[in-house]
Design an enzyme around this catalytic site. Structure first.
Site, PDB file in Angstrom:
ATOM      1  N   GLU A   3      47.296  36.081  54.222  1.00 24.92           N
ATOM      2  CA  GLU A   3      48.365  36.293  53.222  1.00 24.92           C
ATOM      3  C   GLU A   3      48.676  35.002  52.467  1.00 24.92           C
ATOM      4  O   GLU A   3      49.824  34.716  52.149  1.00 24.92           O
ATOM      5  CB  GLU A   3      49.632  36.873  53.868  1.00 24.92           C
ATOM      6  CG  GLU A   3      49.432  38.136  54.656  1.00 24.92           C
ATOM      7  CD  GLU A   3      48.626  39.198  53.916  1.00 24.92           C
ATOM      8  OE1 GLU A   3      48.628  39.173  52.674  1.00 24.92           O
ATOM      9  OE2 GLU A   3      47.994  40.022  54.580  1.00 24.92           O
ATOM     10  N   GLY A   4      47.652  34.247  52.157  1.00 20.27           N
ATOM     11  CA  GLY A   4      47.824  32.959  51.483  1.00 20.27           C
ATOM     12  C   GLY A   4      47.987  31.872  52.515  1.00 20.27           C
ATOM     13  O   GLY A   4      48.989  31.842  53.235  1.00 20.27           O
TER      14      GLY A   4
END
Length: 596
Positions: free
Chosen positions: A443-444
């Protein structure tokens, strides 16, 4: 096997004694009838589900993993997972925070957030199966067509179907502007989508009858880069007009990733071959629509590490009280035993208190952001919605990166408390460490979160969002400035606030000369601001504990001890981080890349 006890007392302390969330939520018309008893009752039952249904499957699920039938492309999760999901649906848990229009219970998101913390403590890999369904629900709720909402939202709300997001491709991760999956328009208004996606959590499983994939792809005439990305909803099984399931769609699992942790979740390589999808939102505007899901996922990942930090701490503390090893340096503390419990040793206590302080500080910050998000979504005051939305935007990268970094530190410390036993699977500690490590990546990555915080959220608006949050901290400092009992908390908080202001200005000035200065400072900077937020909430918790310690409740005594530990032993890390952030770009870039 590790044990888990839901931290209901601490959740109630944060929600009702520190943040007064009922009063905050009652200002929103949709939550006007909410009360503390309802929240507490829901979370008590949620804690039972986590501890009694999910926790017993965590160790066995990790050992068994998932199985892919390459002929049918079907994935079977570990033993007991499907039955646990049926109990989850039977209990109405998927609908907790969803819109009543689609069968939801309409409870505040903060209640769902606290429930998910407990499930993540009990079994992160299992919790990932329904976890992304909430993001898919929110995305379609915000950007779906009326037909898409009518088709998918009731089933996602009930838990009969689950959702995923399909972003990453073999050649690109965070840089989604490089994605190659193609979507070709059809005469009937649908699209034929072809491409390959990887790292798709819960991309295929047999726990529900349909899986709803949100897929990023390019239209034939799409512009290059991120401005040419569209979003499509692609079901595993096509859905007929009457809501019944039609034929199998052209999206399937081609392989399972063999991972360091979260073995019990099916992390899939997904292939699309003329899969039928429908457009979500506007053409070439898919990234903006998907960000609803991505931001929800980033908050969810912080929650995963919060859950792991809590359960690791609980087990390490119990072990430290029971395990005897050596004598205290100051003399025997348990002379009737062959050795003292290891909890008498200062460094064991340091490791335990680090985990405890990061768990309780993370819970306060996460709960605050969840309530703020409730106001951003439900307030009838446009200015309040905008202010809340800005604050959530500022704090989301901190929740994702700071809490997951802390989770890695805490679970590693807790494994260390167990000594050699911590390295053995049956105790469960090494699984917590392995599971925690992915949370810093997906998620980043946490570097991406740091760049987002410093470059976009702070320097991007000349510090406006940070200044607004800083005013809340300054007001609290001013309010407690003459309270002698609070000085041990207020003085370091005020000092760090001043240093953050100066550091931000300094980095901003350097960035005008060379934008790479942002990249050089961002990771250290986020951790400094993370500590600023934790120090603020720890000071607020200490204030309540000081006011109530005379009651004789040992809970408040423990809260004060943990607060003092945080300010004395963890917050001083910021001095080093500020120096390394100020060291700037040159030490990183002066070596010729050929010498690496």
């Amino acid at each position: 096997m590790p044990q888990y006890n839901p931290p209901l007392r601490d959740m109630q302390f944060v929600m009702h004694e520190v943040l007064n969330i009922v009063d905050e939520l009652k200002q929103c018309p949709k939550h006007a009838d909410i009360d503390a008893d309802t929240i507490n009752a829901v979370l008590e039952e949620g804690g039972k589900f986590a501890a009694e249904v999910l926790a017993p499957l965590n160790l066995s699920g990790d050992a068994e993993g998932c199985a892919l039938d390459k002929t049918t492309h079907e994935v079977t999760p570990p033993k007991g997972f499907k039955e646990a999901y049926a109990k989850y649906v039977e209990g109405g848990w998927p609908a907790l925070g969803c819109d009543p229009e689609y069968g939801g219970q309409g409870l505040p998101l903060v209640v769902n957030q606290s429930f998910y913390e407990m499930m993540n403590s009990a079994n992160q890999a299992w919790t990932m199966y329904p976890g992304l369904s909430h993001g898919a629900y929110e995305c379609l709720h915000a950007h779906g067509t009326p037909e898409q909402q009518a088709t998918y939202l009731p089933k996602l709300t009930s838990g009969e179907w689950t959702g995923t997001m399909c972003l990453t491709e073999p050649h690109c991760g965070t840089d989604l502007g490089m994605l190659r999956t193609k979507a070709v328009p059809q005469a009937d208004g649908t699209y034929k989508i072809t491409g390959a996606k990887i790292f798709i959590s819960a991309g295929e499983h047999n726990m529900v009858e349909n899986i709803i994939h949100l897929v990023l792809a390019r239209l034939p005439d799409a512009p290059e880069g991120s401005k040419g990305i569209s979003l499509f909803v692609v079901p595993k099984f096509l859905v007929n007009a009457d809501g019944s399931l039609g034929p199998r769609n052209g999206i399937f699992c081609a392989g399972l990733e063999h991972k360091m942790g979260i073995h019990a979740n099916s992390t899939c390589q997904m292939v699309l071959e003329d899969a039928v999808g429908t457009l979500v939102g506007q053409p070439n505007k898919g990234l903006a629509a998907m960000f609803v899901m991505m931001n929800a996922a980033r908050l969810g990942v912080g929650n995963q590490s919060l859950g792991l930090t809590e359960v690791a701490y609980q087990n390490a503390a119990a072990y430290a009280k029971d395990r005897i090893q050596m004598r205290a340096l100051s003399g025997p503390k348990a002379p009737e035993k062959a050795a003292d419990p290891i909890i008498v040793h200062p460094d064991v206590r340091k490791m335990l208190l680090t985990a405890r302080a990061y768990a309780e500080g993370g819970r306060a910050l996460s709960t605050y952001v969840a309530v703020t998000l409730d106001k951003a979504l439900a307030s009838d005051d446009e200015d309040e919605r905008k202010a809340a939305d800005d604050e959530v935007a500022l704090l989301t990268p901190i929740i994702k990166a700071f809490i997951t970094d802390n989770g890695w530190i805490a679970t590693s410390h807790c494994m260390q408390v167990f000594g050699g036993h911590g390295f053995i699977h049956e105790w469960g500690m090494e699984q917590f460490v392995r599971d925690a490590r992915i949370n810093m990546i997906y998620e980043g990555t946490n570097t991406i979160q740091s760049l987002d915080l410093l470059g976009r959220k702070i320097l991007g608006d000349n510090g406006a969002k940070l200044k607004k949050f800083g005013k809340k901290i300054a007001a609290f400092v001013e309010e407690e400035g003459t309270n002698e009992a609070m000085q041990e908390f207020i003085n370091p908080l005020a000092d760090l606030g001043d240093k953050v202001t100066k550091l931000t200005t300094e980095i901003g000035m350097k960035a005008f000369q060379n934008p790479d200065e942002v990249g050089a400072a961002a990771v250290d900077y986020l951790r400094v601001v993370g500590h600023l937020t934790f120090a603020y909430f720890w000071a607020r918790m200490a204030k309540v504990a000081l006011e109530k310690q005379a009651s004789g409740d040992k809970f408040y005594t423990a809260k004060l001890s943990t607060a003092r530990f945080y300010f004395a032993k963890l917050l001083p890390e910021t001095a080093t981080l500020i120096r390394t952030a100020r060291a700037g770009l040159q030490p990183l870039m002066e070596m010729d890349e050929a010498l690496f």
